[in-house]
Enzyme design. Structure first.
Site, PDB file in Angstrom:
ATOM      1  N   HIS A  89       3.015  -1.359   9.330  1.00  0.00           N
ATOM      2  CA  HIS A  89       3.803  -0.207   8.881  1.00  0.00           C
ATOM      3  C   HIS A  89       3.018   0.563   7.837  1.00  0.00           C
ATOM      4  CE1 HIS A  89       5.180  -1.980   4.987  1.00  0.00           C
ATOM      5  NE2 HIS A  89       5.218  -3.115   5.651  1.00  0.00           N
ATOM      6  N   ASP A  91       4.551   2.937   5.729  1.00  0.00           N
ATOM      7  CA  ASP A  91       5.337   3.305   4.546  1.00  0.00           C
ATOM      8  C   ASP A  91       5.185   2.237   3.476  1.00  0.00           C
ATOM      9  OD1 ASP A  91       6.909   1.491   6.171  1.00  0.00           O
ATOM     10  OD2 ASP A  91       8.643   1.993   4.931  1.00  0.00           O
ATOM     11  N   ASP A 122       0.384  -4.288   1.365  1.00  0.00           N
ATOM     12  CA  ASP A 122       1.634  -4.199   2.130  1.00  0.00           C
ATOM     13  C   ASP A 122       1.943  -2.747   2.462  1.00  0.00           C
ATOM     14  OD1 ASP A 122       4.104  -4.710   3.255  1.00  0.00           O
ATOM     15  OD2 ASP A 122       5.113  -5.033   1.344  1.00  0.00           O
ATOM     16  N   GLU A 153       9.727   0.526   7.432  1.00  0.00           N
ATOM     17  CA  GLU A 153       9.978  -0.904   7.252  1.00  0.00           C
ATOM     18  C   GLU A 153      10.472  -1.217   5.850  1.00  0.00           C
ATOM     19  OE1 GLU A 153       9.371  -5.090   6.301  1.00  0.00           O
ATOM     20  OE2 GLU A 153       8.394  -3.377   5.337  1.00  0.00           O
ATOM     21  N   GLU A 154       9.955  -0.504   4.856  1.00  0.00           N
ATOM     22  CA  GLU A 154      10.300  -0.815   3.473  1.00  0.00           C
ATOM     23  C   GLU A 154      11.725  -0.418   3.102  1.00  0.00           C
ATOM     24  OE1 GLU A 154       8.731  -2.807   1.944  1.00  0.00           O
ATOM     25  OE2 GLU A 154       6.565  -2.573   2.071  1.00  0.00           O
ATOM     26  N   HIS A 419       5.068  -5.094  -3.557  1.00  0.00           N
ATOM     27  CA  HIS A 419       6.283  -4.483  -4.111  1.00  0.00           C
ATOM     28  C   HIS A 419       6.238  -4.349  -5.626  1.00  0.00           C
ATOM     29  CE1 HIS A 419       9.113  -5.360  -0.447  1.00  0.00           C
ATOM     30  NE2 HIS A 419       7.872  -5.073  -0.065  1.00  0.00           N
TER      31      HIS A 419
END
Length: 451
Positions: A89, A91, A122, A153-154, A419
């Protein structure tokens, strides 16, 4: 291709891959709706260009009416060969407070063996891993490949059902490789065999119709933040175990980690006691977890001597493999309704983030090839791990393509801080991931048989 040839092909192209990863990190492709969504279009276009440069001539940006932009591309080499879907992903999570970063979150910074920046691990490194593996194999690619790079996805893939309904004909595969997980440690590979699911609720309590003077009315009236805090405190027992009836657990993992490793990896302060009981990996992977990830309330800087009339918390629940999000949400709602203090008005709304858990058999077709590829790339056998985080798309893929084997791999390590501030990828690990994926594609092409 032999291991030596793959290593040589990857090593020769790796500096260019790092440069391309840095270009992707510079695009602030945050999918959260409070951020500028135009950056997602820029990111998707750049990903499509990278895939075209890796031999997927038809790679293009696609979307549905409700979805963020995604990228799909194909390369067909032989109608009799297996088809492998490579997923990542583009995003990323919001960067948080810039002051918590050593540099700037969207200006990649290389320090030693690590590249820092939001999305560096990520999951823009996952995109680069796919690109690198395809380039390394070149004309020796022995399998048909579809690459799908998602753009939301996030935020829990909220439009994925609609997206898969529209594009499912393009995404069917024998093996699906999800490059969005983590390895056991730097130098120790892992295959992810379970993922927790996710439910997120916005919980509001109201105690007053409007703010009032805290000196005039404080005492008989508790402010909303106190009431909300007391409600949040009911979610755990005194030892930190989950106190919500109806949230289930799965079995304990076969491997465990020592507490010292967890403390070092997570940066836990010395005085903090760990919550819950049982194996550390069980508490991380196969049991539910509840966190408060945000609160809407007056800031300290903007506070005044008034009773806060209303306050909202976003409560994030990681649910264990085997439980569906609807039953977990129902359990949490019932608990909150029963525990709300002092008869405060309670409003609970489901946020955009949700996803089902996932578990794969360690003997599924394709797992042997994955183990062999990882062992060759790292020089040691991979560890079967669970991941406490969620990848909502995995369960959707499993439902849509039940005959496909889903292999969850990744480029992160315990110090990647996905994150969080100072997110990073270990470049040596990224190079090994590229080698492993190229070997996996070669192995699948050489050994796959129709089921």
């Amino acid at each position: 291709m032999s291991l030596e040839n793959v290593r040589e092909a990857v090593a020769g192209r790796f500096p260019e891959l790092v440069d391309e990863l840095m270009e992707l990190v510079r695009i602030p492709s945050v999918s959260a709706p409070s951020f500028a969504q135009s950056h997602l279009d820029d990111s998707a276009e750049r990903v499509a260009a990278l895939l075209r440069g890796a031999g997927l001539d038809d790679a293009r940006v696609v979307r549905t009416a409700a979805s963020r932009p995604a990228v799909i591309g194909h390369r067909q080499v032989d109608t009799d060969a297996p088809t492998v879907l490579l997923y990542a992903h583009h995003d990323v999570q919001p960067p948080g407070d810039d002051a918590h970063w050593e540099g700037q979150p969207f200006e990649p910074t290389r320090i030693g063996d690590r590249l820092f920046g939001r999305g560096a691990a990520d999951d823009k490194a996952g995109i680069v891993a796919h690109v690198g593996a395809l380039r390394a194999l070149g004309d020796d690619l022995p399998v048909n490949v579809t690459v799908f790079v998602e753009g939301e996805e996030e935020i829990g893939s909220p439009a994925i059902a609609e997206f898969l309904d529209e594009f499912s004909a393009e995404l069917g595969a024998d093996v699906i490789v999800i490059a969005d997980s983590a390895n056991w440690a730097v130098g120790v590979p892992a295959l992810t065999t379970s993922l927790r699911g996710l439910v997120s609720l916005d919980v509001n309590v109201r105690v007053l119709k409007h703010a009032v003077h805290s000196g005039m009315y404080g005492g008989p009236v508790l402010d909303a933040l106190v009431v909300l805090s007391r409600l949040i405190a009911t979610l755990h027992d005194d030892d930190g175990s989950i106190a919500v009836a109806g949230l289930t657990s799965a079995g304990d993992p076969a491997v465990d980690m020592d507490e010292a490793s967890l403390r070092a990896d997570a940066g836990i302060v010395d005085s903090l006691r760990l919550a819950g009981k049982g194996p550390v990996t069980a508490r991380l992977w196969t049991r539910p977890a509840i966190s408060v990830i945000g609160i809407d309330a007056p800031s300290v800087a903007q506070s005044s001597n008034t009773l806060v009339p209303s306050a909202t918390a976003r409560i994030s629940v990681r649910i264990a493999p085997g439980q569906d999000p609807d039953s977990a949400e129902a359990a949490l709602r019932a608990h909150l309704a029963a525990q709300v203090p002092f008869g405060a008005e309670l409003t609970v709304a489901r946020s955009e983030n949700s996803g089902r858990p996932f578990q794969v058999s360690v003997d599924a077709p394709g797992m042997a090839q994955a183990r062999a590829a990882f062992a060759a790339a790292w020089g040691r056998e991979p560890v079967d791990v669970g991941i406490g985080g969620s990848i909502p798309l995995v369960a959707d893929f499993h439902e849509l393509f039940p005959e496909a084997t889903i292999l969850v791999t990744g480029v992160e390590d315990p110090d990647s801080r996905a994150h969080g501030a100072n997110e990073s990828v270990h470049l040596g690990e990224l190079e090994r991931v590229v080698v492993a994926e190229a070997l996996l594609l070669s192995e699948l092409g050489a050994t796959w048989t129709e089921r």
